[in-house]
Design an enzyme around this catalytic site. Structure first.
Site, mmCIF file in Angstrom:
data_model
loop_
_atom_site.group_PDB
_atom_site.id
_atom_site.type_symbol
_atom_site.label_atom_id
_atom_site.label_comp_id
_atom_site.label_asym_id
_atom_site.label_seq_id
_atom_site.Cartn_x
_atom_site.Cartn_y
_atom_site.Cartn_z
ATOM 1 C CB VAL A 11 0.628 -4.826 -0.158
ATOM 2 C CG1 VAL A 11 1.575 -5.832 -0.794
ATOM 3 C CG2 VAL A 11 1.301 -4.117 1.006
ATOM 4 C CB SER A 12 -4.634 -3.405 -0.628
ATOM 5 O OG SER A 12 -4.583 -3.466 -2.030
ATOM 6 C CB THR A 13 -4.128 -4.379 4.197
ATOM 7 O OG1 THR A 13 -3.529 -5.673 4.058
ATOM 8 C CG2 THR A 13 -5.457 -4.338 3.451
#
Length: 189
Positions: A11-13
């Site tokens: 996931v990005s964050t």
């Protein structure tokens, strides 16, 4: 002899979670990054790539979880296949073994290009949003990496001759950020 079933999730964050990725897939080992897919410099991806052996199957929820760059995606799949690792993308329902059909390679290129395009659009929207926020006077910019006390300590230690690499490790910032703080101050190191 069959190898391990290995999962890579991303996931990005930090606020996001990977719960929906590879749900129900039985894995022997899993690697999970909370980082952008803009490049392949991700700690868990690097550990995953080092872990994989001939006969293993790498399970990834979707192509854009492995890479957002078409070049990176194609290189990763090609390199893994050359090492005897099968790559399975569950959302797209495509498996790459190294003996892939022209259609599978076309799909890899097309869907990888869509992932790259999506990332470009996201970055464009972010830039537009920042410009609009600045116009309204509500954009404050990025939070500083260090407090003023930490900056003073950094400068003091640099002035006493400590290496920039050690300072970067101790303050958990990049060497570039160390230099930024040093060059912004009175001390010229």
């Amino acid at each position: 002899m069959s190898g391990q079933q290995v999962g890579y999730l991303r996931v990005s964050t930090q606020e996001q979670n990977t719960q929906r990725q590879l749900d129900g897939v039985e894995l022997d080992k899993r690697f999970e990054d909370k980082a952008s897919g803009k490049d392949t410099k991700r700690p868990e991806l690097e550990r995953c790539l080092s872990h994989l052996r001939e006969g293993d199957v790498l399970h990834v929820h979707s192509m854009d979880r492995l890479a957002r760059s078409l070049d990176d995606l194609r290189k990763l799949v090609k390199d893994l296949n050359a090492r005897g690792v099968v790559v399975r993308f569950h959302k797209e329902n495509i498996t790459f073994t190294g003996d892939d059909s022209p259609m599978a390679n076309l799909l890899l290129s097309m869907l990888g290009a869509v992932g790259e395009f999506e990332r470009t659009i996201i970055r464009e929207r972010q830039k537009e949003g920042i410009v609009k926020a600045k116009e309204r006077g509500v954009y404050k910019g990025r939070k500083p990496a260090l407090t003023s006390e930490q900056v003073n300590a950094l400068r003091s230690r640099a002035a006493s001759g400590e290496s920039k690499a050690l300072l970067a490790r101790d303050f958990k910032i990049s060497r570039g950020t160390v230099y930024k703080y040093l060059n912004a101050g009175i001390i010229n190191c």
